[in-house]
Design an enzyme around this catalytic site. Structure first.
Site, short mmCIF file in Angstrom:
data_model
loop_
_atom_site.label_atom_id
_atom_site.label_comp_id
_atom_site.label_asym_id
_atom_site.label_seq_id
_atom_site.Cartn_x
_atom_site.Cartn_y
_atom_site.Cartn_z
N ASN A 53 8.00 -4.72 9.63
CA ASN A 53 7.40 -6.02 9.33
C ASN A 53 8.02 -6.55 8.04
O ASN A 53 7.70 -6.08 6.95
CB ASN A 53 5.88 -5.86 9.18
CG ASN A 53 5.21 -7.14 8.73
OD1 ASN A 53 5.77 -8.24 8.84
ND2 ASN A 53 3.98 -7.03 8.22
N LYS B 49 7.57 -9.34 6.63
CA LYS B 49 6.68 -10.26 5.91
C LYS B 49 7.48 -11.51 5.50
O LYS B 49 8.35 -11.95 6.25
CB LYS B 49 6.02 -9.55 4.73
CG LYS B 49 5.31 -8.26 5.16
CD LYS B 49 4.43 -7.68 4.10
CE LYS B 49 3.78 -6.40 4.61
NZ LYS B 49 2.80 -5.86 3.64
N HIS C 222 -2.83 -8.81 11.06
CA HIS C 222 -2.46 -8.04 9.88
C HIS C 222 -3.47 -8.31 8.77
O HIS C 222 -4.03 -9.40 8.67
CB HIS C 222 -1.05 -8.42 9.43
CG HIS C 222 -0.48 -7.52 8.38
ND1 HIS C 222 -0.80 -7.65 7.04
CD2 HIS C 222 0.38 -6.47 8.47
CE1 HIS C 222 -0.17 -6.71 6.36
NE2 HIS C 222 0.56 -5.99 7.20
N GLU D 127 -3.19 -9.01 5.78
CA GLU D 127 -2.88 -10.18 4.95
C GLU D 127 -3.29 -11.46 5.66
O GLU D 127 -3.71 -12.43 5.01
CB GLU D 127 -1.39 -10.17 4.61
CG GLU D 127 -1.02 -9.04 3.67
CD GLU D 127 0.44 -8.62 3.72
OE1 GLU D 127 0.78 -7.64 3.04
OE2 GLU D 127 1.22 -9.25 4.46
N GLU E 280 -3.66 0.28 9.49
CA GLU E 280 -3.12 0.12 8.15
C GLU E 280 -4.27 0.03 7.14
O GLU E 280 -4.89 -1.03 7.00
CB GLU E 280 -2.28 -1.16 8.06
CG GLU E 280 -1.02 -1.14 8.88
CD GLU E 280 -0.05 -2.23 8.46
OE1 GLU E 280 1.09 -1.91 8.10
OE2 GLU E 280 -0.45 -3.41 8.46
N GLY F 82 1.61 -1.64 0.47
CA GLY F 82 2.39 -2.14 -0.67
C GLY F 82 1.94 -1.63 -2.02
O GLY F 82 2.36 -2.14 -3.05
N SER G 141 2.65 2.01 3.03
CA SER G 141 3.55 2.73 2.13
C SER G 141 4.26 3.91 2.80
O SER G 141 4.45 4.97 2.21
CB SER G 141 2.80 3.20 0.87
OG SER G 141 2.29 2.09 0.14
N GLY H 28 7.54 -2.78 3.21
CA GLY H 28 8.64 -2.88 2.24
C GLY H 28 9.84 -2.03 2.58
O GLY H 28 10.99 -2.44 2.37
#
Length: 246
Positions: free
Chosen positions: A9, A11, A93, A95, A165, A171, A210, A232
């Protein structure tokens, strides 16, 4: 046997040069021992379609609209995603839930749109740190999955991937221990068994939060973890491919 899936992902991170280089590196690696997917931002989906054509690497969108078409400025429909060859859509997600106030009802509506188009829905669930520390982690995840568990038919579940998640691990550098992750994945699978044992046995449940090449192997070795949704670490080919090799 469920085949492992490693999905990146991106993002809101990319440029044309970066996307070209990252996709080319992933493609050149010719990963064969797990399924691989990438979720670039909307402007780079056509680039992904062109670069990954005729390869086994799948690509998908990070979101979609609940509407089919019409006066919805700024929205992107499932039909548009299907038109450019997307095979997957990331839905719900954390976010999207926290920053854009997506509800469980919206997650269900988007999932149904995606499934009706013959695409795969990667549905995200997970609790915050406060919710975990208060002992509500399983309750929150059950609540987030409840609408899907009650509304989707058994055949529809063949097009669904669940991504667990924990919000507190996204993150942050913090990662659920393999034991914590396995416990929640086993709980999710027990919820899926309420639909049918076939759904529980065949639905892939990914871990995200992570994940790195250094910890992926231990996480993926857990009985109910079927790969990872990578944030990330998916922006660097070496790291992402290291996770794939795990």
């Amino acid at each position: 046997m469920r085949r492992l899936l490693v999905a990146g992902n991106w993002k809101m991170n990319a440029s044309t040069d970066m996307a070209k280089a990252l996709l080319s590196d992933i493609l050149a690696a010719d990963v064969q021992h797990c399924d691989v997917a990438v979720f670039p931002p909307f402007p780079y989906l056509s680039l992904a379609a062109d670069t990954l054509a005729d390869s086994a690497i799948q690509f998908g969108a990070q979101n979609c609209s609940t509407a089919e078409a019409g006066a919805y400025t700024g929205e992107v429909s499932v039909g548009m995603l299907q038109d450019i060859g997307c095979g997957m859509v990331l839905i719900g997600h954390s976010e999207r839930r926290s920053l854009f106030h997506e509800t469980d009802a919206a997650v269900l509506a988007k999932t149904e749109r995606v499934l009706a188009a013959g695409m795969t829905a990667v549905v995200c669930v997970g609790e915050t740190l406060d919710q975990r520390q208060s002992g509500y982690a399983e309750l929150i995840v059950k609540q987030q999955l409840s609408a899907l568990l009650h509304q989707l038919t058994e055949p529809q579940w063949s097009q669904v991937v669940i991504a667990y998640e924990p919000v507190w691990a996204i993150g942050t550098g913090e990662t659920a221990t393999p034991e914590q992750a396995q416990q929640m994945h086993a709980f999710i699978r027990s919820l899926l068994a309420g639909v049918s044992q076939k759904v529980a046995d065949e639905t892939r449940v990914l871990y995200g939060g992570s994940v790195k090449a250094a910890n992926a192997a231990e996480l993926f070795a857990q009985a109910d973890i079927d790969g990872g949704l990578i944030g990330g670490a998916s922006l660097t080919a070496e790291e992402f491919l290291g996770i794939c090799r795990s």
